[in-house]
Motif scaffolding. Sequence first.
Motif, mmCIF file in Angstrom:
data_model
loop_
_atom_site.group_PDB
_atom_site.id
_atom_site.type_symbol
_atom_site.label_atom_id
_atom_site.label_comp_id
_atom_site.label_asym_id
_atom_site.label_seq_id
_atom_site.Cartn_x
_atom_site.Cartn_y
_atom_site.Cartn_z
ATOM 1 N N MET A 120 -13.561 -1.857 7.507
ATOM 2 C CA MET A 120 -13.590 -0.403 7.657
ATOM 3 C C MET A 120 -12.992 0.295 6.449
ATOM 4 O O MET A 120 -13.493 1.322 5.988
ATOM 5 N N PHE A 121 -11.884 -0.255 5.972
ATOM 6 C CA PHE A 121 -11.288 0.361 4.785
ATOM 7 C C PHE A 121 -12.205 0.183 3.569
ATOM 8 O O PHE A 121 -12.308 1.078 2.732
ATOM 9 N N ASP A 122 -12.866 -0.982 3.495
ATOM 10 C CA ASP A 122 -13.822 -1.189 2.406
ATOM 11 C C ASP A 122 -14.903 -0.116 2.445
ATOM 12 O O ASP A 122 -15.269 0.452 1.426
ATOM 13 N N MET A 127 -11.165 2.353 0.374
ATOM 14 C CA MET A 127 -9.728 2.539 0.173
ATOM 15 C C MET A 127 -8.948 1.328 0.660
ATOM 16 O O MET A 127 -9.484 0.435 1.306
ATOM 17 N N LYS A 128 -7.631 1.358 0.323
ATOM 18 C CA LYS A 128 -6.700 0.358 0.854
ATOM 19 C C LYS A 128 -5.487 1.109 1.392
ATOM 20 O O LYS A 128 -5.141 2.175 0.871
ATOM 21 N N LEU A 159 -6.020 9.483 4.788
ATOM 22 C CA LEU A 159 -7.367 9.822 4.332
ATOM 23 C C LEU A 159 -8.397 8.816 4.842
ATOM 24 O O LEU A 159 -9.430 9.190 5.404
ATOM 25 N N ALA A 160 -8.075 7.533 4.658
ATOM 26 C CA ALA A 160 -9.015 6.502 5.102
ATOM 27 C C ALA A 160 -9.163 6.554 6.621
ATOM 28 O O ALA A 160 -10.266 6.421 7.155
ATOM 29 N N ALA A 197 3.206 0.924 3.932
ATOM 30 C CA ALA A 197 2.658 1.930 3.029
ATOM 31 C C ALA A 197 3.791 2.653 2.312
ATOM 32 O O ALA A 197 4.917 2.739 2.800
ATOM 33 N N LYS A 198 3.437 3.181 1.146
ATOM 34 C CA LYS A 198 4.431 3.865 0.328
ATOM 35 C C LYS A 198 4.441 5.331 0.698
ATOM 36 O O LYS A 198 3.391 5.947 0.908
#
Lengths: 347, 444, 295
Positions: free
Chosen positions: B158-160, B164-165, B174-175, B297-298
């Motif tokens: 799904m992220f692909d 995005m990652k 966003l993703a 996540a950052k």
Amino acid sequence: MATVETKNIRKVFQEHTAVDGVDLQTREGEFLVLLGPSGCGKTTLLRMIAGLERQTSGDILIGGRVVNEMPPRERKIAMVFQSYALYPHMTVAKNIAFPLKAQGAEPKTIDARVKTAASMFGIERLLQRKPRQLSGGERQRVALARAMVREPDVFLLDEPLSNLDAKLRHMARDELQQFQRRLKTTTVYVTHDQVEAMGLGDRIAVMSAGKVRQLGRPQEVYDDPADTFVAGFLGSPPMQFFENDGALVGFRAENLLPKAVYSSNEPLVSFWYRVTRVEDLGADRLLYGSLRDLAPDTKMIVNLPSTIHVPLTPGEAYEFACKVNDLKFFDPKTGLRIPSRPLRGKA
Amino acid sequence: MGQRFTRRQMIKAAGTATAAGLLLPRKGRAAKKTLKILQWNHFVPGYDKWFNNQYIKEWGEKNDTDVIVDNVGIPAINTTAAAEVSAKKGHDLFLFLWPKPVYEDEVIDHREIYEEVEKKYGKPIDLAIKSTFNPKTKKYFGFSDSYVPDPVNWRKSMFDEAGMKPDTWDDVRLAGKKIKDKRNVPVGIGLAQEIDTAMAMRAILYSFGGSEQDEQGRLVIGSKNTVEAVKFVKALYQETMTPEVFSWDASSNNRAMLAGRASVVLNAISVTREAENKNMMVDGKPIGDDIWLAKPAKGPTRRMGLEHVMNVYVIWKFAENIAGAKKFLVDYVGNFHRAFEASEFYNFPCFPKQVPDLKQMLQKDSKAKPPDKYFVLADSLDWATNVGYPGYSNAAIDDIYSQWILNNMFAKAAQGVMSPEDAVKEAEAKCRDIFAKWKERKLL
Amino acid sequence: MRLADDERALSRVLLAPAVLYIALLVGGPFVLAIIYSLTSISLGGHSFNFVGLQNFQAALRDPSFRRALGNTVLFAFVSQILVLVLASVLAIALQREFRGKWLVRLLILLPWVAPISLGTIGWLWIFDSIYSVINWTLRYLHIFGATTWPIWLGQPKLAMVSIVTVQVWRTLPLATVILLGGLSGIPQDIHDAAEVDGARFFRHMFQITIPLVLPISLVATLFGFVFAFTDMIVVYVLTRGGPFDTTQVLASLAFFKSVDGGDLGGGAAVALFLLPVLAAAAVGMLHMARRAEVT
């Protein structure tokens, strides 16, 4: 005013037949007693008339109308239960008013009729009490008042006196009868007590095993029992039997008297009676013994009113007699009455 | 004539029967020592098999001790502890899955164990100390052998598709929105009163530069950064999630992910392990292969994740075999490599020297596809922190955690029943009461 | 054994276990709760500092507490009203004879005999956000669209509805059985008399049947009420008070505060807010018990 009629009514509970083809018809304003031992089907019959139980087959008519499909409230009947079934959470006044309210009567009418009913049974001062604050006799009157207040065509009473003590019961019986005579409302009354039945009923229907064995005026039923069951159920002691020439011969204890008591022109049958014991009860003397020649092995009781002063010694035999008509003959196989015939053998 | 009992006889008979019952001989006590341990039903069944059937038997033989383990469900841990403390009777070793500073007065000082283990097996990680030490009283209120990292679990395909990652929290947002719009699969980060929400919200809070307390243990929850974090979660919820997250319990995100109903969740490796072990399929494909792991996540301030589970063993002061319990813990650390394997890399060592080959092992996992899926956990010490960061896990922090005050702060703002500012203010007021309470009780 | 012959001493000895039981298991914890609520005691603490009414004041300041107080009242009242209505309907229906009656009776009693945590976990599944049986069924019937459905435990109102539903499901069997007992306690003669006296269904129901089972149904309701007021298991299993403490009740809040949060004093204070209501209920029950004796 109405009559109650049952046509070939049957009631079968699972395996057991409680009422087995009963045909009965009351007369206008009659006090009809259903008498029988417990389990004979009399209460079931009454409940079917009330509409609380649905008959398995047959018709019930009240006032000439078939009421099979009608719920109790449409049958214009009132019922008094053995337990009185007063509504425990209501005052006496509300208990009596309940059937009227259910009819949708005006509050004014209700008041007036509750008062009338209460005064009729002398319970005006109890009107604000709850049933649990009343004695047994008072409860019974409230139950009666509740039953009559809406002027039903038929009263159905299910052993209404059986919860009273003996003394009260006598008085209540008397009141009940007076009350019924006054209202002239057709009444069906269930009891197992023959004294009540004899004292109250215009006619008595004696029931056994779901069948009416005999229907008739009290005296008829007493004097002319249709079968050995009726003969044996009524009377205290009941009718006594001995065998003679292939028939059962019955007579009542009070009908056998010393021969000397009778005037000479009556047709009599006489017996030698051997007295074994004498019980002096004040109003009566009860004799225990047997018919020396006809049935020496059968115990027979004789009831002598105390007005007969013949001296009797245990161990001796005396000549007793009864009227020819007081001997009843029954078929030993079917138990049914058969015509009278002369006794055989030495009396 | 039949027998008749008088009342006197009855009472005598009953009394005799009772006395006989009391006087019945009891089992004689074995001269052997016993060690009673309470711990949870481990998420990885293989761990319990190894621990209960193998490890404690070996240890028991060497130390002439009967070791008895009672395994309970997570909800029973706190209640059992409360019961043992009020009865002053219970297990010799009691495993909490989170720091429990409130029992400080009831437990021995675990300092000696740390000292002995350090002598034998090297230094503990800072996370362990932060979770078991009270700087105010200088007491170690527990001993931490291991922790469980809490990485990001994400749907690779799904992220692909979204190109995005999940590297930053903005990426997730966003993703997550793209995936939800396109595939109707939401982000699966809980906003409920449960542990996974508590950890996820703290990860976001800390990444945004907020925290419950500062390094010195002063309450700082009312900061601007906290408000920013709350605002972010509100936006994240509105854009990428559905109300179901308000109803979740600790296993809901696992289930959502494994049912293909979430694009990203924060959890221990329980999700992927379950997919692998049960070979679960979604849309005809093994779902496990599509769930990838990532570092936390950052955020605008830092990249920061939580321990998912913190093993904290305590020894009650009233324990019957304190010496045995201490020895057991020291030896257990000595055998931790086996524990690490038995837990299928679920429990990470607090004494890293015991698993020197951790990176190599993570690189070629026997079940994972790709085999280095779990390698992201290798540097978990750089980003995994304790509840109460940057301070210690103290009694007030635990109380705030247990009453789900941060969870509710985020949830209220997200569902829109309060503005982010008000939600933070309300939480701050509650935290202030709690801090005051525990200060008064001399635990901070 | 002289004791066996001494009526008074014996009666005291025989009563002693009951008195002891009440003193130890009811009185003890109760006194302890009052003491706790006035101190700063924590789960693992020996400190017994008297803090006066601070714990109560802190509770009143806490919006979660105020919400929990309201929820408790709502939960108890709504669930018990529903139980009373449904139990009456069920009991009256079950009094009639019909085929398979024993099966229906058994099914209705099941929630009572099944361990409550098991039953509630079943409900957890029914209300689950992903696997909800209700939602899947209604979606299958096209009542819900493909993308949205209610999140039973995730929205404050729905969550409360769910909790009340489970509580009703749970206390219904007992109330039904009590009412059924009350109904079969009415002699058949009374029903027959009412029928002969001309009462139709509603008059019979409202002037005979209901007034006669009223005392016992009041007792049942009061028990259910006290039970609902002090219970937390449904809340604990279904929502743990969530979402964001909107379904917390006093008992669950007290639990989370004391056992999970460690603040025994604060938890005791929260729990003691139940006291006035429970005391009133107890007085009510005693009163009814006395009245029942007279009748």
